[in-house]
Write an enzyme that holds these catalytic residues in place. Structure first.
Site, mmCIF file in Angstrom:
data_model
loop_
_atom_site.group_PDB
_atom_site.id
_atom_site.type_symbol
_atom_site.label_atom_id
_atom_site.label_comp_id
_atom_site.label_asym_id
_atom_site.label_seq_id
_atom_site.Cartn_x
_atom_site.Cartn_y
_atom_site.Cartn_z
ATOM 1 N N GLU A 96 0.882 -1.165 0.000
ATOM 2 C CA GLU A 96 0.000 0.000 0.000
ATOM 3 C C GLU A 96 0.916 1.210 0.000
ATOM 4 O O GLU A 96 1.600 1.472 0.986
ATOM 5 C CB GLU A 96 -0.916 -0.061 1.230
ATOM 6 C CG GLU A 96 -2.172 0.744 1.032
ATOM 7 C CD GLU A 96 -2.020 2.140 1.586
ATOM 8 O OE1 GLU A 96 -1.682 3.044 0.784
ATOM 9 O OE2 GLU A 96 -2.230 2.327 2.786
ATOM 10 N N GLU A 133 3.898 13.027 -4.995
ATOM 11 C CA GLU A 133 3.293 13.003 -3.663
ATOM 12 C C GLU A 133 4.091 13.918 -2.723
ATOM 13 O O GLU A 133 5.300 13.771 -2.595
ATOM 14 C CB GLU A 133 3.311 11.576 -3.116
ATOM 15 C CG GLU A 133 2.578 11.456 -1.797
ATOM 16 C CD GLU A 133 2.542 10.035 -1.247
ATOM 17 O OE1 GLU A 133 3.588 9.359 -1.251
ATOM 18 O OE2 GLU A 133 1.466 9.603 -0.812
#
Ligand code: NAI
Ligand code: MG
Length: 490
Positions: A270, A401
């Site tokens: 993840e 990000e």
């Protein structure tokens, strides 16, 4: 007759004055030094080395934390293997379930202590650790306790069985919650665990180790070891591990995937995200503004599914941006332990530097910056909530990000255009859609390449619903019935 006075409009720009409301810390118990939790006991690290974990809001040391070396990792994996072979792997699901249920109950009982320690070690506002992280962590254990004796119903005619020893590596943004996401489904499916928390936020995992010891869970079923990337790499590389579950950066995720190629180890990743939060002209705008704030400034933007790219339909862009700026002015940044605080401390000096680097990149790329005028604490790692206006798809601040309270804003005209832009990114973890029209929601949920799409809400979590990504956001699902699968073979 008295005339009704027109009420004075609220002056948002000055915000409200709140008296400080700090949560007390006298009810928590922290050791000066924490060792490794292996085989049901705290044991000294073989190399005798420790590192400090600090409070990012005060920069003060909280405790010394053991560094697990390869030898210690081996010890932990062996303890987990022994517990798997002799007790846990053979135990009927209904019995396993009782232990998991007990852990859930004990987290509830100690919720206040866990919340305060979570906020001290990681910097998140107490309101969030108290109302989100800790209750959700308990709920995860409750939820998976319920599945432990029903695996044959979950997967009828498929004869599910456990894998063995799971090595689990978690990040610093939701320390206890990520530990729960990893441990609860692994135990429910009959696996044993070696878990490593992140080096900046080990304390709630170590408190969980104490709780697990007190719960009477058989020794070695859960082992919690600490250290940095080297410890994580030793866990991944250990031949006695059957399953690896990792949450963290995409770079480390890729490294892990490469390093286990050709082995039999099962893997779930993840990783990062760069979610689109899409506001249509027919959206309930005030509600949407709350959703935008919640989506990116919640937890200082340290959220892999943070709504970090805002797309506003052109004809409502001015009004949404105005409302957004007004709302940002009311946000209180400061002491994570104060119940009024909206935005706490950035998790570490390194992460603050990363965020500031991206803010500079955004300026250099020519985007217009807007930051709220809130006062900033003198000490600690803090970052003002930041907007970048007039950004475009090619900007690095739009593509990469940032993992901080930084929101980029773009406008769009048509649904096709926004889908194209939202999907044109290496990540695919989550997205948000704000509109009055159900058919538009369904259109977008099926065409956005994102694991989770929230409609007219944002950052809502529930143990019953699966979570996970597409593309560079990783693979495998956590939560819900889907979250059992990565820990089973059929
Ligand atoms: P990281 O990926 O280095 O750390 C996450 C965990 O992996 C920690 O427990 C760390 O000790 C461990 N780790 C580090 N190197 C490892 C290796 N070679 N093998 C095995 N385990 C290893 O993330 P970091 O450096 O803390 O943050 C960097 C960026 O990653 C952030 O700026 C953010 O963009 C992203 N990130 C994403 C998260 C998510 O939830 N998807 C969580 C944390 C960070
Ligand atoms: Mg810390």
């Amino acid at each position: 007759m008295k005339k009704n006075k027109t009420p004075k409009p609220l002056n948002f720009s000055t915000g409200w004055d709140y008296a400080p409301a700090p949560e007390s810390t006298d009810h928590i118990k922290l050791e000066k030094q924490y060792d490794l939790f292996i085989g049901g006991k705290f044991v000294k690290p073989s190399g005798g080395k420790y590192f400090d974990t600090i409070n990012p809001a005060t920069e003060k040391k909280l405790a010394s934390i053991a560094i697990a070396e390869t030898k210690d990792v081996d010890k932990a994996v062996q303890a987990a293997r022994k517990a798997y072979d002799t007790v846990w792997g053979k135990m009927p699901g209904a019995e396993r379930s009782k232990y998991i249920f007990r852990i859930a109950r004990m987290i509830q009982e100690r919720a206040r202590e866990f919340s305060v320690i979570e906020s001290m070690d990681g910097g998140k506002p107490i309101r969030e650790s108290r109302d989100i992280d800790i209750p959700l962590a308990a709920n995860h254990f409750f939820y998976y306790a319920g599945w432990a004796d029903k695996l044959n119903y979950a997967f009828p005619n498929r004869k599910p069985s456990s894998l063995g020893v799971a090595a689990q590596i978690i990040p610093w943004n939701f320390p206890l919650l990520m530990a729960a996401w990893k441990i609860a489904p692994a135990l429910a499916t009959g696996n044993t665990v070696v878990l490593k928390p992140a080096e900046t936020t080990p304390l709630t995992a170590l408190k969980l180790a104490e709780l697990i010891r007190d719960s009477g869970l058989p020794d070695g079923v859960v082992n919690i070891i600490t250290g940095a990337g080297n410890t994580g790499a030793a866990m991944v590389g250990h031949t006695g591990v059957d399953k690896i579950a990792f949450t963290g950066s995409t770079d480390v995720g890729k490294l892990i995937q490469k390093s286990i190629a050709g082995t039999n180890k099962k893997l779930t990743l993840e990783l990062g995200g760069k979610a689109a939060n899409i506001i249509f002209e027919d959206a309930p705008l005030d509600q949407a503004v709350e959703g935008i704030i919640n989506g990116i400034f919640f937890n200082q933007g340290h959220v892999c599914c943070a709504g970090s790219r805002l797309f506003i339909q052109e004809n409502v862009a001015d009004i949404v941006i105005r409302k957004l700026k007004q709302r940002m002015e009311t946000l209180i940044i400061g002491d994570p332990l104060d119940k009024n605080t909206d935005i706490g401390a950035i998790n570490s000096k390194e992460q603050l530097q990363t965020i500031l680097k991206y803010i500079q990149i955004g300026k250099n790329e020519g985007a217009d910056i807007y930051q709220s005028s809130c006062s900033m604490p003198a000490k600690g790692f803090f970052c003002k909530p930041t907007l970048f206006l007039n950004t475009s798809q090619s900007h690095r601040i739009v593509q990469e990000e940032i993992f901080g309270p930084v929101l980029t804003i773009q406008t769009f005209r048509t649904i096709e255009e926004v889908i194209e832009k939202a999907n044109n990114i290496p990540y695919g973890l989550s997205a948000g859609v704000w509109t009055d029209k159900g058919s538009k929601i369904f259109n977008l949920t099926s065409r956005l390449r994102a694991g989770v799409v929230w409609a007219n809400t944002y950052n809502k979590f529930d143990p019953t619903s699966p979570f996970g990504g597409y593309k560079e956001s990783g693979f495998g699902r956590e939560g819900g019935l889907h979250g059992l699968m990565p820990y089973l073979k059929f």
